[in-house]
Write a protein that holds these residues in place. Structure first.
Motif, PDB file in Angstrom:
ATOM      1  N   UNK A 162       0.796  -1.213   0.000  1.00 37.41           N
ATOM      2  CA  UNK A 162       0.000   0.000   0.000  1.00 37.41           C
ATOM      3  C   UNK A 162       0.836   1.273   0.000  1.00 37.41           C
ATOM      4  N   UNK A 163       0.155   2.387   0.218  1.00 42.65           N
ATOM      5  CA  UNK A 163       0.820   3.682   0.151  1.00 42.65           C
ATOM      6  C   UNK A 163       1.906   3.876   1.193  1.00 42.65           C
ATOM      7  N   UNK A 164       1.709   3.316   2.397  1.00 42.67           N
ATOM      8  CA  UNK A 164       2.714   3.465   3.454  1.00 42.67           C
ATOM      9  C   UNK A 164       4.025   2.794   3.058  1.00 42.67           C
ATOM     10  N   UNK A 165       3.943   1.572   2.512  1.00 39.45           N
ATOM     11  CA  UNK A 165       5.147   0.883   2.073  1.00 39.45           C
ATOM     12  C   UNK A 165       5.830   1.600   0.933  1.00 39.45           C
ATOM     13  N   UNK A 166       5.032   2.116   0.008  1.00 39.16           N
ATOM     14  CA  UNK A 166       5.579   2.863  -1.128  1.00 39.16           C
ATOM     15  C   UNK A 166       6.353   4.085  -0.647  1.00 39.16           C
ATOM     16  N   UNK A 167       5.740   4.834   0.270  1.00 35.18           N
ATOM     17  CA  UNK A 167       6.386   6.040   0.795  1.00 35.18           C
ATOM     18  C   UNK A 167       7.660   5.702   1.551  1.00 35.18           C
ATOM     19  N   UNK A 168       7.625   4.630   2.329  1.00 33.85           N
ATOM     20  CA  UNK A 168       8.803   4.224   3.093  1.00 33.85           C
ATOM     21  C   UNK A 168       9.960   3.866   2.171  1.00 33.85           C
ATOM     22  N   UNK A 169       9.657   3.149   1.089  1.00 34.39           N
ATOM     23  CA  UNK A 169      10.709   2.820   0.127  1.00 34.39           C
ATOM     24  C   UNK A 169      11.272   4.071  -0.522  1.00 34.39           C
ATOM     25  N   UNK A 170      10.401   4.971  -0.931  1.00 34.37           N
ATOM     26  CA  UNK A 170      10.859   6.207  -1.563  1.00 34.37           C
ATOM     27  C   UNK A 170      11.767   7.005  -0.628  1.00 34.37           C
ATOM     28  N   UNK A 171      11.404   7.059   0.646  1.00 36.63           N
ATOM     29  CA  UNK A 171      12.254   7.754   1.612  1.00 36.63           C
ATOM     30  C   UNK A 171      13.613   7.073   1.723  1.00 36.63           C
ATOM     31  N   UNK A 172      13.615   5.734   1.726  1.00 37.70           N
ATOM     32  CA  UNK A 172      14.878   5.011   1.783  1.00 37.70           C
ATOM     33  C   UNK A 172      15.767   5.300   0.585  1.00 37.70           C
ATOM     34  N   UNK A 173      15.167   5.334  -0.602  1.00 40.51           N
ATOM     35  CA  UNK A 173      15.943   5.634  -1.816  1.00 40.51           C
ATOM     36  C   UNK A 173      16.476   7.056  -1.768  1.00 40.51           C
ATOM     37  N   UNK A 174      15.657   7.991  -1.301  1.00 39.54           N
ATOM     38  CA  UNK A 174      16.100   9.391  -1.224  1.00 39.54           C
ATOM     39  C   UNK A 174      17.265   9.533  -0.252  1.00 39.54           C
ATOM     40  N   UNK A 175      17.147   8.926   0.933  1.00 45.19           N
ATOM     41  CA  UNK A 175      18.245   8.988   1.914  1.00 45.19           C
ATOM     42  C   UNK A 175      19.508   8.362   1.349  1.00 45.19           C
ATOM     43  N   UNK A 176      19.369   7.196   0.726  1.00 38.84           N
ATOM     44  CA  UNK A 176      20.523   6.514   0.147  1.00 38.84           C
ATOM     45  C   UNK A 176      21.180   7.353  -0.941  1.00 38.84           C
ATOM     46  N   UNK A 177      20.387   7.874  -1.870  1.00 43.44           N
ATOM     47  CA  UNK A 177      20.952   8.608  -3.003  1.00 43.44           C
ATOM     48  C   UNK A 177      21.528   9.952  -2.596  1.00 43.44           C
ATOM     49  N   UNK A 178      20.852  10.650  -1.701  1.00 48.50           N
ATOM     50  CA  UNK A 178      21.409  11.920  -1.229  1.00 48.50           C
ATOM     51  C   UNK A 178      22.743  11.682  -0.535  1.00 48.50           C
ATOM     52  N   UNK A 179      22.790  10.648   0.316  1.00 51.12           N
ATOM     53  CA  UNK A 179      24.051  10.328   0.982  1.00 51.12           C
ATOM     54  C   UNK A 179      25.157  10.009  -0.002  1.00 51.12           C
ATOM     55  N   UNK A 180      24.844   9.219  -1.040  1.00 53.61           N
ATOM     56  CA  UNK A 180      25.844   8.878  -2.042  1.00 53.61           C
ATOM     57  C   UNK A 180      26.338  10.116  -2.788  1.00 53.61           C
ATOM     58  N   UNK A 181      25.409  10.970  -3.197  1.00 52.01           N
ATOM     59  CA  UNK A 181      25.799  12.147  -3.982  1.00 52.01           C
ATOM     60  C   UNK A 181      26.639  13.115  -3.159  1.00 52.01           C
ATOM     61  N   UNK A 182      26.299  13.267  -1.880  1.00 47.54           N
ATOM     62  CA  UNK A 182      27.108  14.125  -1.006  1.00 47.54           C
ATOM     63  C   UNK A 182      28.512  13.547  -0.859  1.00 47.54           C
ATOM     64  N   UNK A 183      28.598  12.218  -0.688  1.00 45.83           N
ATOM     65  CA  UNK A 183      29.902  11.563  -0.590  1.00 45.83           C
ATOM     66  C   UNK A 183      30.702  11.769  -1.871  1.00 45.83           C
ATOM     67  N   UNK A 184      30.043  11.623  -3.028  1.00 43.38           N
ATOM     68  CA  UNK A 184      30.742  11.822  -4.304  1.00 43.38           C
ATOM     69  C   UNK A 184      31.348  13.219  -4.381  1.00 43.38           C
ATOM     70  N   UNK A 185      30.550  14.226  -4.032  1.00 45.86           N
ATOM     71  CA  UNK A 185      31.040  15.601  -4.137  1.00 45.86           C
ATOM     72  C   UNK A 185      32.158  15.880  -3.142  1.00 45.86           C
ATOM     73  N   UNK A 186      32.066  15.303  -1.941  1.00 47.99           N
ATOM     74  CA  UNK A 186      33.124  15.505  -0.951  1.00 47.99           C
ATOM     75  C   UNK A 186      34.434  14.897  -1.443  1.00 47.99           C
ATOM     76  N   UNK A 187      34.358  13.685  -2.009  1.00 44.11           N
ATOM     77  CA  UNK A 187      35.579  13.048  -2.513  1.00 44.11           C
ATOM     78  C   UNK A 187      36.150  13.836  -3.681  1.00 44.11           C
ATOM     79  N   UNK A 188      35.288  14.345  -4.556  1.00 46.16           N
ATOM     80  CA  UNK A 188      35.757  15.185  -5.662  1.00 46.16           C
ATOM     81  C   UNK A 188      36.474  16.413  -5.117  1.00 46.16           C
ATOM     82  N   UNK A 189      35.885  17.023  -4.070  1.00 45.49           N
ATOM     83  CA  UNK A 189      36.538  18.167  -3.445  1.00 45.49           C
ATOM     84  C   UNK A 189      37.870  17.794  -2.820  1.00 45.49           C
ATOM     85  N   UNK A 190      37.937  16.623  -2.180  1.00 48.23           N
ATOM     86  CA  UNK A 190      39.196  16.161  -1.582  1.00 48.23           C
ATOM     87  C   UNK A 190      40.274  15.979  -2.648  1.00 48.23           C
TER      88      UNK A 190
END
Length: 470
Positions: free
Chosen positions: A114-142
């Motif tokens: 249902x909608x609750x599971x869908x939203x929970x997955x979307x939040x997980x993907x957003x947290x994962x991807x934002x974390x990855x992209x921030x890490x990528x930019x930090x390493x590029x800066x390093x």
């Protein structure tokens, strides 16, 4: 009467022949919507490169450190096993998506929970991807501008070449990278448009492996490399045992690609090829991971750092060529991350759009909204906001590896293993086999136990110093 948005949507569809079938599915906010006319579907090779680029990211740099913690032989075995487990979880997603006629990962989870599971997955993907992209930019800066470690400033490539100028500072270089590299690449509305940059990205990852292998072979020939530890270290106390679990988030994050499986599959000329594409991509990436881990740990041994790239900042012991090898390795990996960035950003934008602007059914009120690729104001707004958020995070987040381990042990494990296994156990459409049930239970048990231990280890490390394993 049909409103203007509906008429515009139909006009675009009529003027764009041979679009993927999911374009006509208004119930799914993930429907791919390429605006270029004449697009007849993505190729097998393009899909392999895009999926491989999704997999090979910042995690590759931490894999040699997993061998340091686990030992050469157990570490390589675990890397291969996690790859096999990842392929199994993606195969579950594909099979159950066909049964439920879902065009996105979120739609699949929504069909089961249902909608609750869908939203929970979307939040997980957003947290994962934002974390990855921030890490990528930090390493590029390093890499470009340098970094501070234990009170010592390690110069970046640009500072080594041109000295410390105002335009070689971290914030300026990241801003230039955002404007000149990221902005054009994240403006594409089809992931298949990134197939050439993805192919180049995979090639740059291979360059890193080859250069590391060359240095290792040279040092083996001159006898300057000691035999690495083949077995796990002796676990003298509980803290030493806990330290082994710090490898779990890195291993899981290294293979995460589930969020981009559907966007890539939806654009294929022949969607039935997706299973072979997944298998090919994981085989390619596993080969790169095994080679990187083997040569990296063999080269640096127990001196291997959490980010093996940081080890390429001094004398490699191969004479006058050390500086050249260091620069080639760092620059190739920096360019690799720049080209990985837009592929991960693509699924981030889709999931944030799904959270903020959920689709409605065709017979519901208000009328179904346009897919994001047909709505230029919404596309530009989300792109600018997300890019700005990642840019600020890269400039203000102090430590990448603590965040890396936390997101890997929570959101990444959930997206990669817990949700696929839960969908299989739910088996809404009655297609699960006994093997699916057994494998799903195994994945959930392994994911939950390892995540709990990894999170506990991070908390323990915040208050007590975990010993270095030698």
């Amino acid at each position: 009467m049909p409103f203007a948005g509906d008429r515009k949507h139909r006009r675009v569809l009529r003027s764009t022949p041979l679009l993927p079938q999911n374009l006509h599915n208004n119930d799914d906010e993930y429907a791919a919507a390429p605006s270029e006319s004449g697009f007849s579907g993505a190729s097998f090779s393009g899909a392999v490169f895009n999926l491989s680029t999704t997999i090979v990211g910042a995690g590759i740099m931490a894999l040699p450190a997993t061998l340091k913690q686990l030992g050469m032989i157990p570490g390589l075995i675990v890397i291969i096993l996690v790859g096999i487990l990842t392929e199994s979880s993606v195969d579950m997603i594909l099979r159950f998506s066909r049964a439920s006629k879902s065009k996105s990962y979120a739609a699949l989870v929504g069909d089961a929970f249902g909608g609750a599971g869908r939203t929970l997955l979307q939040l997980g993907i957003v947290v994962n991807n934002v974390g990855l992209l921030v890490v990528y930019m930090i390493i590029i800066g390093d890499v470009l501008s340098g970094t501070w470690s234990e009170g010592e400033h390690h110069l970046g490539v640009m500072q080594e070449w041109f000295g410390q100028q105002w335009w070689t500072t971290r914030s300026v270089l990241l801003l230039l990278t955002t404007l000149l590299v990221f902005s054009p690449l994240i403006s594409f509305k089809r992931v298949d448009s990134l197939r050439y940059t993805s192919a180049l990205s995979v090639g740059l990852a291979v360059v890193f492996v080859v250069m590391t292998g060359v240095v290792t072979v040279i040092k083996l020939m001159n006898g300057s490399i000691r035999m690495p530890r083949l077995q796990p270290p002796e676990l003298g106390d509980g803290a030493s045992f806990l330290k082994l679990f710090t490898t779990v988030p890195v291993l899981v994050t290294a293979y995460i690609c589930h969020h981009n499986v559907h966007p890539i599959a939806n654009e294929l000329k022949d969607p039935s090829q997706m299973k072979s594409i997944v298998r090919t991509s994981i085989m390619v990436c596993s080969s790169v991971y095994v080679a990187t881990s083997f040569f990296g740990f063999l080269l640096f041994g127990d001196d291997t750092q959490d980010d093996v790239l940081a080890s390429f900042n001094g004398d490699l012991g191969i004479g006058h060529y050390s500086w050249f090898i260091n620069d080639v390795v760092r620059i190739s990996y920096c360019l690799h991350l720049m080209l990985v960035f837009p592929v991960v950003f693509f699924s981030l934008r889709l999931n944030v759009d799904g959270l903020l602007f959920p689709a409605t059914h065709a017979n519901a009120k208000p009328k179904p909204r346009l897919p994001i690729a047909f709505d230029n104001p919404r596309f530009l707004f989300l792109t600018a906001c997300l890019m700005g958020f990642v840019f600020l995070g890269a400039n203000f987040v102090p430590s990448i590896w603590d965040a890396f381990q936390f997101t890997g042990a929570t959101a990444t494990v959930s997206v990669g293993f817990i949700f696929p296994a839960a969908v299989a156990l739910k088996d809404t459409h009655g297609v699960a086999t006994k093997n699916d049930t057994r494998l799903s239970c195994l994945m959930i048990v392994l994911a939950l136990s390892s995540s709990i231990m990894a999170i506990y280890t991070d908390i323990y490390a915040a208050f007590f110093s975990l010993p270095t394993t030698n």
